[in-house]
Each structure stands twice: as structure tokens, then as C-alpha cells.
Design a protein around this motif. Sequence first.
Motif, PDB file in Angstrom:
ATOM      1  N   GLU A  68       0.828  -1.202   0.000  1.00 56.00           N
ATOM      2  CA  GLU A  68       0.000   0.000   0.000  1.00 56.00           C
ATOM      3  C   GLU A  68       0.865   1.256   0.000  1.00 56.00           C
ATOM      4  O   GLU A  68       0.552   2.236  -0.682  1.00 56.00           O
ATOM      5  CB  GLU A  68      -0.924   0.012   1.218  1.00 56.00           C
ATOM      6  CG  GLU A  68      -2.048  -0.983   1.141  1.00 56.00           C
ATOM      7  CD  GLU A  68      -2.917  -1.002   2.385  1.00 56.00           C
ATOM      8  OE1 GLU A  68      -2.770  -0.091   3.232  1.00 56.00           O
ATOM      9  OE2 GLU A  68      -3.738  -1.920   2.508  1.00 56.00           O
ATOM     10  N   GLY A  69       1.964   1.222   0.755  1.00 60.26           N
ATOM     11  CA  GLY A  69       2.879   2.360   0.770  1.00 60.26           C
ATOM     12  C   GLY A  69       3.475   2.616  -0.603  1.00 60.26           C
ATOM     13  O   GLY A  69       3.559   3.757  -1.063  1.00 60.26           O
ATOM     14  N   ALA A  70       3.887   1.531  -1.266  1.00 60.59           N
ATOM     15  CA  ALA A  70       4.449   1.674  -2.606  1.00 60.59           C
ATOM     16  C   ALA A  70       3.392   2.190  -3.576  1.00 60.59           C
ATOM     17  O   ALA A  70       3.681   3.037  -4.433  1.00 60.59           O
ATOM     18  CB  ALA A  70       5.005   0.329  -3.085  1.00 60.59           C
ATOM     19  N   GLU A  82       1.170   6.638  -6.683  1.00 60.64           N
ATOM     20  CA  GLU A  82       0.071   7.554  -6.981  1.00 60.64           C
ATOM     21  C   GLU A  82       0.494   8.999  -6.748  1.00 60.64           C
ATOM     22  O   GLU A  82       0.154   9.882  -7.536  1.00 60.64           O
ATOM     23  CB  GLU A  82      -1.145   7.225  -6.110  1.00 60.64           C
ATOM     24  CG  GLU A  82      -1.856   5.950  -6.507  1.00 60.64           C
ATOM     25  CD  GLU A  82      -2.997   5.599  -5.555  1.00 60.64           C
ATOM     26  OE1 GLU A  82      -3.262   6.390  -4.626  1.00 60.64           O
ATOM     27  OE2 GLU A  82      -3.604   4.540  -5.755  1.00 60.64           O
ATOM     28  N   MET A  83       1.245   9.232  -5.658  1.00 57.71           N
ATOM     29  CA  MET A  83       1.698  10.596  -5.367  1.00 57.71           C
ATOM     30  C   MET A  83       2.655  11.082  -6.451  1.00 57.71           C
ATOM     31  O   MET A  83       2.583  12.242  -6.879  1.00 57.71           O
ATOM     32  CB  MET A  83       2.354  10.643  -3.989  1.00 57.71           C
ATOM     33  CG  MET A  83       1.370  10.464  -2.843  1.00 57.71           C
ATOM     34  SD  MET A  83       2.147  10.444  -1.228  1.00 57.71           S
ATOM     35  CE  MET A  83       2.627  12.154  -1.094  1.00 57.71           C
ATOM     36  N   LYS A  84       3.553  10.193  -6.907  1.00 55.95           N
ATOM     37  CA  LYS A  84       4.463  10.582  -7.986  1.00 55.95           C
ATOM     38  C   LYS A  84       3.682  10.889  -9.255  1.00 55.95           C
ATOM     39  O   LYS A  84       3.976  11.873  -9.948  1.00 55.95           O
ATOM     40  CB  LYS A  84       5.474   9.469  -8.253  1.00 55.95           C
ATOM     41  CG  LYS A  84       6.564   9.375  -7.226  1.00 55.95           C
ATOM     42  CD  LYS A  84       7.551   8.275  -7.575  1.00 55.95           C
ATOM     43  CE  LYS A  84       8.648   8.148  -6.536  1.00 55.95           C
ATOM     44  NZ  LYS A  84       9.577   7.058  -6.866  1.00 55.95           N
ATOM     45  N   GLN A  85       2.685  10.047  -9.560  1.00 58.41           N
ATOM     46  CA  GLN A  85       1.878  10.271 -10.755  1.00 58.41           C
ATOM     47  C   GLN A  85       1.111  11.582 -10.636  1.00 58.41           C
ATOM     48  O   GLN A  85       1.053  12.363 -11.591  1.00 58.41           O
ATOM     49  CB  GLN A  85       0.903   9.099 -10.969  1.00 58.41           C
ATOM     50  CG  GLN A  85       0.086   9.217 -12.229  1.00 58.41           C
ATOM     51  CD  GLN A  85       0.935   9.211 -13.478  1.00 58.41           C
ATOM     52  OE1 GLN A  85       1.918   8.499 -13.575  1.00 58.41           O
ATOM     53  NE2 GLN A  85       0.568  10.024 -14.449  1.00 58.41           N
ATOM     54  N   ALA A 121       1.982  14.150  -8.838  1.00 54.41           N
ATOM     55  CA  ALA A 121       2.956  15.240  -8.943  1.00 54.41           C
ATOM     56  C   ALA A 121       3.335  15.469 -10.404  1.00 54.41           C
ATOM     57  O   ALA A 121       3.438  16.615 -10.854  1.00 54.41           O
ATOM     58  CB  ALA A 121       4.194  14.930  -8.107  1.00 54.41           C
ATOM     59  N   ASN A 122       3.544  14.377 -11.145  1.00 59.38           N
ATOM     60  CA  ASN A 122       3.874  14.513 -12.571  1.00 59.38           C
ATOM     61  C   ASN A 122       2.716  15.153 -13.337  1.00 59.38           C
ATOM     62  O   ASN A 122       2.934  16.030 -14.186  1.00 59.38           O
ATOM     63  CB  ASN A 122       4.221  13.154 -13.181  1.00 59.38           C
ATOM     64  CG  ASN A 122       5.573  12.652 -12.732  1.00 59.38           C
ATOM     65  OD1 ASN A 122       6.421  13.418 -12.309  1.00 59.38           O
ATOM     66  ND2 ASN A 122       5.783  11.353 -12.811  1.00 59.38           N
ATOM     67  N   ASP A 123       1.491  14.698 -13.043  1.00 62.96           N
ATOM     68  CA  ASP A 123       0.326  15.279 -13.719  1.00 62.96           C
ATOM     69  C   ASP A 123       0.204  16.771 -13.398  1.00 62.96           C
ATOM     70  O   ASP A 123      -0.061  17.584 -14.288  1.00 62.96           O
ATOM     71  CB  ASP A 123      -0.954  14.555 -13.293  1.00 62.96           C
ATOM     72  CG  ASP A 123      -1.005  13.120 -13.804  1.00 62.96           C
ATOM     73  OD1 ASP A 123      -0.206  12.775 -14.701  1.00 62.96           O
ATOM     74  OD2 ASP A 123      -1.854  12.346 -13.297  1.00 62.96           O
ATOM     75  N   GLU A 124       0.416  17.103 -12.127  1.00 64.88           N
ATOM     76  CA  GLU A 124       0.334  18.509 -11.715  1.00 64.88           C
ATOM     77  C   GLU A 124       1.427  19.342 -12.395  1.00 64.88           C
ATOM     78  O   GLU A 124       1.176  20.463 -12.853  1.00 64.88           O
ATOM     79  CB  GLU A 124       0.450  18.609 -10.188  1.00 64.88           C
ATOM     80  CG  GLU A 124       0.301  20.000  -9.627  1.00 64.88           C
ATOM     81  CD  GLU A 124      -1.099  20.571  -9.785  1.00 64.88           C
ATOM     82  OE1 GLU A 124      -1.234  21.801  -9.663  1.00 64.88           O
ATOM     83  OE2 GLU A 124      -2.055  19.808 -10.030  1.00 64.88           O
ATOM     84  N   ALA A 125       2.642  18.759 -12.455  1.00 66.23           N
ATOM     85  CA  ALA A 125       3.744  19.476 -13.118  1.00 66.23           C
ATOM     86  C   ALA A 125       3.433  19.684 -14.594  1.00 66.23           C
ATOM     87  O   ALA A 125       3.662  20.780 -15.138  1.00 66.23           O
ATOM     88  CB  ALA A 125       5.048  18.700 -12.943  1.00 66.23           C
TER      89      ALA A 125
END
Length: 186
Positions: free
Chosen positions: A98-100, A105-108, A110-114
Motif C-alpha cells: 500500500e505504501g508503494a 500515486e503521489m508521484k503520478q 505530482a507529474n500530472d500537476e507538473a
Amino acid sequence: MTPISVLAAGETANPLLPATYDIIWSAVCFAIIFFAFWKLVLPKFRDILDERAQAIEGGIEKAERVQAEADKALAEYQKQLADGRAEAARLRAEAQEEGAQILAEMKQNANDEAERIIAQAKAQIEAERQAAMVSLRGEVGGIATDLASRIVGESLRDDQRAANVVDRFIADLEAQTPAAQPVKEY
């Protein structure tokens, strides 16, 4: 017979052997005591020893039962402990998964937001560039018309003629300046 009379009689008797009547009376007393001991004391003593032996045997059986129950409880405890450890390992593995997944999801996100911010910045830059071009066309058009009017000596206030002059002037400027540098993406 008393010892004095024996000595007086001159007989030589063994002083260590008691008289016959003493031996007989002692044997009778011994037989009575032995019989009373045999009939009264010994059965009670045997009963007490039998009870004690049964208590010891019962205690041993009880101790064996308790030991078997303790072994069973220990086996159950060890089984539960092993199950608990397996459950804890499974929960740790799930938590790591779940952590991974959350990290991915957080990286995705962040990438989407960027990418959204970059696209928005590009759109804003393009809009500002278009606004600057429109503003520049208007200012350069006015300056070019005034300049051309002075050079030619006639009024170029005609809109169609002025628009043609402005477009030609801007095309000449674009041809003289180096190509615009592309915007770097980070």
C-alpha cells in the motif's frame, strides 16, 4: 533357683543363659504381643501404606494428566504464536504494498500537476506572446505608417494601404532577426 543357691549347689551353669521358666514366659509374652501386633497394628499400617501408595499413584496420574494438558496448551500457544507472526508478516507486506502504491500515486499526481502547470505556463506565455504581437503590430504599424508617410511624402492613412505596409515591414523584421529560441521545458 537363685544365683546364690546355684553356686551353693555347686552346679556350673552358664551365667549368660536365663532360666527355663524365664525363657518360656518371655516366649508367651512375645507370642501375645506378636499376635496383637499382627492382628491390630499391622493391618492398619498396611491400610495406611496402601492409601499412601494410591495417593502417590493418583498424584502421578494427575501429574501426567496435567503435564499432557500443559503440553497441549504449549502446542496451542506455539501454534497461535506462529499464526500471529504469519499474520504480522502478511500485514507488513500489505502495508509495504500500500505504501508503494500510495507513493506511485503521489508521484503520478505530482507529474500530472507538473505537466498541467507547464501546459498552463506555455498557454500563458503563448497568450502573452500573442498579446505582445498584437500590441507590437499596432505600435509598429503606427510608427511604420508615420515613417512611410514622411518618406513617401503622401498620407498613408488609408487602412488597406497601411495594413499592407505594416505587414511587409514586420515580415522584413522577422526575416532579419534570428529565429526565436524555443522555450526550455523542465
